[in-house]
Design a protein around this motif. Structure first.
Motif, PDB file in Angstrom:
ATOM      1  N   LEU A 125       0.818  -1.208   0.000  1.00  6.31           N
ATOM      2  CA  LEU A 125       0.000   0.000   0.000  1.00  6.31           C
ATOM      3  C   LEU A 125       0.854   1.261   0.000  1.00  6.31           C
ATOM      4  CD1 LEU A 125      -2.874  -0.920   2.493  1.00  6.31           C
ATOM      5  CD2 LEU A 125      -3.050  -0.631   0.027  1.00  6.31           C
ATOM      6  N   ASP A 126       1.966   1.216   0.725  1.00  6.68           N
ATOM      7  CA  ASP A 126       2.840   2.387   0.826  1.00  6.68           C
ATOM      8  C   ASP A 126       3.489   2.708  -0.516  1.00  6.68           C
ATOM      9  OD1 ASP A 126       4.092   4.501   1.970  1.00  6.68           O
ATOM     10  OD2 ASP A 126       5.703   3.322   2.905  1.00  6.68           O
ATOM     11  N   SER A 127       3.700   1.675  -1.336  1.00  3.38           N
ATOM     12  CA  SER A 127       4.341   1.891  -2.632  1.00  3.38           C
ATOM     13  C   SER A 127       3.409   2.524  -3.653  1.00  3.38           C
ATOM     14  CB  SER A 127       4.876   0.568  -3.178  1.00  3.38           C
ATOM     15  OG  SER A 127       3.800  -0.324  -3.417  1.00  3.38           O
ATOM     16  N   LEU A 128       2.118   2.500  -3.365  1.00  6.98           N
ATOM     17  CA  LEU A 128       1.159   3.106  -4.284  1.00  6.98           C
ATOM     18  C   LEU A 128       1.183   4.628  -4.162  1.00  6.98           C
ATOM     19  CD1 LEU A 128      -1.875   0.690  -3.731  1.00  6.98           C
ATOM     20  CD2 LEU A 128      -0.212   0.651  -5.602  1.00  6.98           C
ATOM     21  N   ARG A 129       0.836   5.284  -5.241  1.00  6.89           N
ATOM     22  CA  ARG A 129       0.784   6.747  -5.235  1.00  6.89           C
ATOM     23  C   ARG A 129      -0.598   7.188  -4.750  1.00  6.89           C
ATOM     24  NH1 ARG A 129       3.644   8.560 -10.955  1.00  6.89           N
ATOM     25  NH2 ARG A 129       5.726   7.666 -10.522  1.00  6.89           N
ATOM     26  N   LEU A 130      -0.626   7.734  -3.536  1.00  5.58           N
ATOM     27  CA  LEU A 130      -1.882   8.168  -2.950  1.00  5.58           C
ATOM     28  C   LEU A 130      -1.783   9.631  -2.564  1.00  5.58           C
ATOM     29  CD1 LEU A 130      -2.512   5.057  -0.671  1.00  5.58           C
ATOM     30  CD2 LEU A 130      -3.525   5.508  -2.904  1.00  5.58           C
ATOM     31  N   THR A 131      -2.897  10.190  -2.160  1.00  3.73           N
ATOM     32  CA  THR A 131      -2.904  11.587  -1.714  1.00  3.73           C
ATOM     33  C   THR A 131      -2.104  11.740  -0.445  1.00  3.73           C
ATOM     34  OG1 THR A 131      -4.921  11.204  -0.465  1.00  3.73           O
ATOM     35  CG2 THR A 131      -5.164  11.924  -2.761  1.00  3.73           C
ATOM     36  N   GLY A 132      -1.810  12.941  -0.080  1.00  6.96           N
ATOM     37  CA  GLY A 132      -0.974  13.187   1.090  1.00  6.96           C
ATOM     38  C   GLY A 132      -1.586  12.687   2.376  1.00  6.96           C
ATOM     39  N   GLU A 133      -2.866  12.917   2.563  1.00  7.13           N
ATOM     40  CA  GLU A 133      -3.516  12.481   3.808  1.00  7.13           C
ATOM     41  C   GLU A 133      -3.568  10.966   3.896  1.00  7.13           C
ATOM     42  OE1 GLU A 133      -7.744  13.090   6.206  1.00  7.13           O
ATOM     43  OE2 GLU A 133      -7.391  14.082   4.261  1.00  7.13           O
ATOM     44  N   ALA A 134      -3.885  10.304   2.779  1.00  6.80           N
ATOM     45  CA  ALA A 134      -3.915   8.836   2.779  1.00  6.80           C
ATOM     46  C   ALA A 134      -2.531   8.267   3.031  1.00  6.80           C
ATOM     47  CB  ALA A 134      -4.464   8.326   1.452  1.00  6.80           C
ATOM     48  N   GLY A 135      -1.486   8.886   2.446  1.00  3.59           N
ATOM     49  CA  GLY A 135      -0.127   8.401   2.681  1.00  3.59           C
ATOM     50  C   GLY A 135       0.282   8.539   4.128  1.00  3.59           C
ATOM     51  N   ASP A 136      -0.120   9.635   4.786  1.00  4.85           N
ATOM     52  CA  ASP A 136       0.197   9.795   6.210  1.00  4.85           C
ATOM     53  C   ASP A 136      -0.477   8.707   7.041  1.00  4.85           C
ATOM     54  OD1 ASP A 136       1.698  11.985   5.557  1.00  4.85           O
ATOM     55  OD2 ASP A 136       0.078  13.441   5.965  1.00  4.85           O
ATOM     56  N   LYS A 137      -1.734   8.422   6.694  1.00  6.16           N
ATOM     57  CA  LYS A 137      -2.434   7.371   7.440  1.00  6.16           C
ATOM     58  C   LYS A 137      -1.753   6.022   7.273  1.00  6.16           C
ATOM     59  CE  LYS A 137      -5.972   9.569   9.235  1.00  6.16           C
ATOM     60  NZ  LYS A 137      -6.200   9.603  10.707  1.00  6.16           N
ATOM     61  N   ILE A 138      -1.315   5.725   6.039  1.00  7.61           N
ATOM     62  CA  ILE A 138      -0.668   4.430   5.788  1.00  7.61           C
ATOM     63  C   ILE A 138       0.647   4.348   6.533  1.00  7.61           C
ATOM     64  CG2 ILE A 138       0.443   3.050   4.000  1.00  7.61           C
ATOM     65  CD1 ILE A 138      -1.773   3.910   2.098  1.00  7.61           C
ATOM     66  N   ARG A 139       1.413   5.451   6.527  1.00  5.29           N
ATOM     67  CA  ARG A 139       2.685   5.433   7.266  1.00  5.29           C
ATOM     68  C   ARG A 139       2.444   5.256   8.759  1.00  5.29           C
ATOM     69  NH1 ARG A 139       4.083   9.196   3.268  1.00  5.29           N
ATOM     70  NH2 ARG A 139       3.311  10.950   4.533  1.00  5.29           N
ATOM     71  N   GLN A 140       1.372   5.835   9.271  1.00  7.67           N
ATOM     72  CA  GLN A 140       1.064   5.677  10.694  1.00  7.67           C
ATOM     73  C   GLN A 140       0.710   4.226  11.022  1.00  7.67           C
ATOM     74  OE1 GLN A 140      -2.154   8.158  11.995  1.00  7.67           O
ATOM     75  NE2 GLN A 140      -1.929   7.613  14.146  1.00  7.67           N
ATOM     76  N   VAL A 141      -0.110   3.622  10.138  1.00  8.77           N
ATOM     77  CA  VAL A 141      -0.459   2.209  10.353  1.00  8.77           C
ATOM     78  C   VAL A 141       0.769   1.323  10.232  1.00  8.77           C
ATOM     79  CG1 VAL A 141      -1.805   0.271   9.467  1.00  8.77           C
ATOM     80  CG2 VAL A 141      -2.832   2.547   9.611  1.00  8.77           C
ATOM     81  N   THR A 142       1.666   1.657   9.293  1.00  4.67           N
ATOM     82  CA  THR A 142       2.888   0.870   9.118  1.00  4.67           C
ATOM     83  C   THR A 142       3.766   0.943  10.358  1.00  4.67           C
ATOM     84  OG1 THR A 142       2.802   1.307   6.746  1.00  4.67           O
ATOM     85  CG2 THR A 142       4.888   0.526   7.650  1.00  4.67           C
ATOM     86  N   GLU A 143       3.870   2.106  10.925  1.00  3.88           N
ATOM     87  CA  GLU A 143       4.671   2.240  12.148  1.00  3.88           C
ATOM     88  C   GLU A 143       4.083   1.410  13.284  1.00  3.88           C
ATOM     89  OE1 GLU A 143       4.816   6.379  12.910  1.00  3.88           O
ATOM     90  OE2 GLU A 143       6.194   6.849  11.250  1.00  3.88           O
TER      91      GLU A 143
END
Length: 732
Positions: free
Chosen positions: A177-195
């Motif tokens: 999911l992180d490798s996909l190109r998403l909007t800024g807010e969605a990317g922040d959420k994914i990085r938070q879940v990844t952490e």
């Protein structure tokens, strides 16, 4: 789907069960079934009520694969032989089953790989049981604790593996999911879940390492404890064997001392009574020794000495203690007889034969004989010896005494209800010899007799006589030195129906006991021989028996369940209830007529709910643990080639001196068949039957002539009363 268990799968030893939809076929589709996961096996039933008797299918998870189709569907397969397509009611429920199945599969695979080691470490049968039951119970508790601890550790290890597996899968999914190109807010959420997932994985790895250390430590201590327990167990067994040897030596020394004292006391009077008393005292010493062992508070299962086992194995309740005392008294009776006549000690018992000639293999066109016999009575059909067995019906009646020891024990009972259990078991035991015996006994000739004298071996004597030819009827009387008398008058009615043969015994059996003067009666059930024309012959017993004690009013109702292809019960099942004169149940009998019978003491009875559509209420009996009252003796070696005769049946037609000229042992056709000379036996059988028919016709002619003469005399008497002239002529 209702699930009685908690969401977390239960550990090994428990069960995980619930409703799951299973694919059946294209017509019915998915059907709800009750699934039970236990000990690495997944079984299913139509309803929960079937768990006690009918399993619809079972799959071993050790070699099975588990795959998930969609949110609710999953498939279990073991390589093609068995495949279950299952569907849960929701995704959460499906995940519960998947987790439980993966856990059970890991345990099953591990147990299969370590079966040899675990068998050596944990098998309780690897060391013989010893009389020290207190220490054994403590060891069993420790072993149980070790097993529980090992099971929990294995569960923990499996759960760790599952956490690691699912954590890695989650991490991969988040990375994708992180490798996909998403909007800024969605990317922040994914990085938070990844952490957070990374933090969870680090914590899980720490727990896995801690659990692994604990597992290694527990396994090391477990092996050390097992070795210590094994050493203690072996030492205890050695001590108990030493004590047993010392007790036996002490017993022998005491007997030797008493024998020496007896010899010195009777040195001046060398009579035959001296040795008899000495032997009686020896037997008393044995009884004293074993009675002392019987006072142990616990039940001894496998003692070293067979005689000790015989006297101690039933000392667990008041009823069984009485059984044990009965066995001792039965064993002492021959010694008492020897005291009265010491010379009998020198006469050995007659050695009975253990084999007869093997059954010849003769082919026969069955239909050519049977096609003209449909609807006729069996006793009027001229049958070749190919359908017979080389004993007569009189000898077959005497074979009812195969398990006479049941009556011996019944005669010693203090309670009439306990005595009823033995009598009921005896009534069932007479059918155990019929399960493989498809041959027809010889029809006895009128006046034929059979005497079975087993007073020296078993204490009873039996006498049978054929008292009627048409209809065939026999009288049987047996008397025992151990306090019982058995008599019966049996008339057999039989009909051939084409596919099967029905044999209906008519008559009553009486058993009378001197102690208490209890008088029991019962009748026999119907015997059916199936596949007369086509297929393998097999025999079934069906019907009901009422064993009645006419002295006390006690009653036992036995039911022989007929065989049914669609029945869920055990084949050849027999059930019964022993009730007093007021109808109160005291014992429940259950078993099969070809194998064994058990009894259970009733503690409480109550009425259940309605039984299906019939609206009848079933009585529910709360009973103690069932105990065996009778078990069938094994057949002799090679019985399949000797008409499946039992050890007693092999001796019934053995030639003996001093029997009556009318005894069944002297029948020539029966003897020829036993010797394997069937052609000669058929000729002799036909000759004897024709001779009997001629004698019967002669008796009928004599009876008819006597009736005619008596009728003519009565007519003359009547005429003389009405006509005085006839009377005057007769007087002149």
């Amino acid at each position: 789907m209702s699930e009685p268990k908690t969401p977390t799968p239960t550990p090994a030893g428990d069960t995980y069960k619930g409703w799951v939809f299973k694919w059946t076929n294209y017509i019915k589709g998915y059907q709800r079934r009750w699934f039970v996961l236990s000990n690495g096996l997944l079984s299913y039933y139509r309803t929960q009520a079937e768990m006690g008797h009918t399993c619809r299918g079972t799959i071993n998870l050790a070699t099975a694969t588990i795959t998930v189709d969609d949110a609710c569907n999953f498939v279990i397969s073991n390589g093609g032989a068995q495949t279950y397509h299952l569907k849960a009611s929701c995704e959460v429920e499906r995940q519960r089953w998947i987790t439980a199945l993966e856990l059970a599969k890991a345990k099953a695979a591990r147990m299969q790989a370590e079966s040899d080691d675990s068998g050596d470490d944990f098998s309780p049968s690897s060391t013989p049981a010893a009389p020290g039951q207190g220490v054994a119970s403590q060891n069993s508790e420790v072993q149980s604790s070790l097993r529980t601890l090992g099971s929990k550790v294995e569960d923990l290890s499996t759960c760790n593996d599952l956490i690691s597996k699912h954590g890695s899968a989650l991490q991969r999914s988040l990375s994708e999911l992180d490798s996909l190109r998403l909007t800024g807010e969605a990317g922040d959420k994914i990085r938070q879940v990844t952490e957070r997932a990374t933090l969870f994985r680090i914590t899980s790895n720490a727990m896995i390492n801690a659990c692994r250390d604990f597992l290694a430590l527990a396994q090391a201590h477990s092996k050390r404890w097992q070795k210590a327990l094994q050493a203690e167990r072996e030492q205890r067994v050695r001590l108990e064997e030493t004590l047993e040897q010392l007790a036996k030596q002490h017993n022998h020394l005491e007997r030797a001392f008493r024998g020496a004292a007896q010899a010195n006391a009777t040195a001046d009077n060398k009579s035959a009574a001296g040795p008899g008393k000495g032997e009686a005292s020896d037997e008393d010493d044995d009884n004293e020794f074993f009675d002392a062992m019987e006072e142990a508070p616990e039940f001894i299962t496998v003692p070293a000495d067979p005689q000790f086992h015989k006297r101690s194995s039933s000392n667990i309740s008041g009823f069984n203690s009485e059984m044990c005392a009965d066995d001792q008294s039965l064993n002492e009776e021959p010694l008492a007889m020897n005291q009265e006549s010491p010379s009998q000690e020198l006469v050995p018992l007659k050695k009975r034969r253990t084999r007869i000639a093997d059954k010849p293999n003769y082919s026969l066109n069955l239909w050519s004989i049977m096609k003209n016999c449909i609807g006729k009575e069996l006793s009027k059909i001229p049958m070749p010896v190919n359908f017979n067995e080389p004993i007569s019906m009189l000898q077959r009646l005497s074979e009812d005494l195969e398990y006479h020891e049941l009556l011996d024990k019944a005669s010693k009972c203090q309670s009439s209800l306990e005595q009823m259990c033995y009598v009921a078991a005896f009534s069932v035991s007479s059918y155990s010899t019929t399960v493989h015996r498809t041959g027809k006994p010889f029809n006895p000739l009128l006046g034929e007799t059979y005497e079975l004298d087993r007073r020296r071996e078993s204490g009873y004597r039996s006498l049978c006589e054929q008292v009627s030819h048409h209809p065939p009827a026999a009288a049987h009387h047996a008397i025992s030195d151990r306090g019982w008398t058995l008599r019966q008058e049996i008339t057999v009615a039989s009909k051939f129906r084409g596919k099967y043969l029905s044999i209906m015994p008519l008559g009553t059996i009486h058993a009378i006991f001197e102690k208490g003067n209890n008088h029991y009666t019962w009748k026999k059930v119907t015997t059916t021989v199936h596949n007369i024309i086509v297929g393998k012959l097999w025999i079934d017993q069906s019907g009901e028996i009422d064993v009645v004690n006419h002295t006390t009013g006690d009653r036992c109702h036995l039911k022989f369940a007929p065989y049914s292809y669609f029945s869920r019960d055990v084949a050849r099942k027999v059930t019964g209830v022993v009730m007093d004169k007021d109808g109160k149940a005291h014992y429940v009998l259950s078993g099969t007529w070809d194998e064994k019978m058990e009894f259970s003491r009733v503690m409480q009875s109550s009425r259940g709910g309605e039984n299906g559509t019939e609206g009848k209420q079933k009585t529910v009996y709360q009973t103690l643990k069932a105990r065996e009252v009778w078990r069938r003796n094994p057949l002799p070696e090679g019985a399949e080639s000797m008409y499946y005769f039992t050890a007693l049946a092999l001796t019934l037609n053995e030639p003996e001196d001093g029997v009556a000229p009318t005894d069944s042992r002297r029948r020539p056709d029966q003897r020829l068949m036993e010797d394997g000379r069937w052609d000669e036996a058929n000729s002799e059988k036909q000759r004897l039957e024709e001779k009997q028919r001629s004698a019967r016709r002669e008796r009928e002619r004599e009876a008819a002539s006597q009736r005619t003469s008596s009728q003519s005399e009565e007519a003359v008497e009547e005429d003389s009363l009405t006509d005085p002239s006839l009377k005057s002529k007769r007087t002149s």
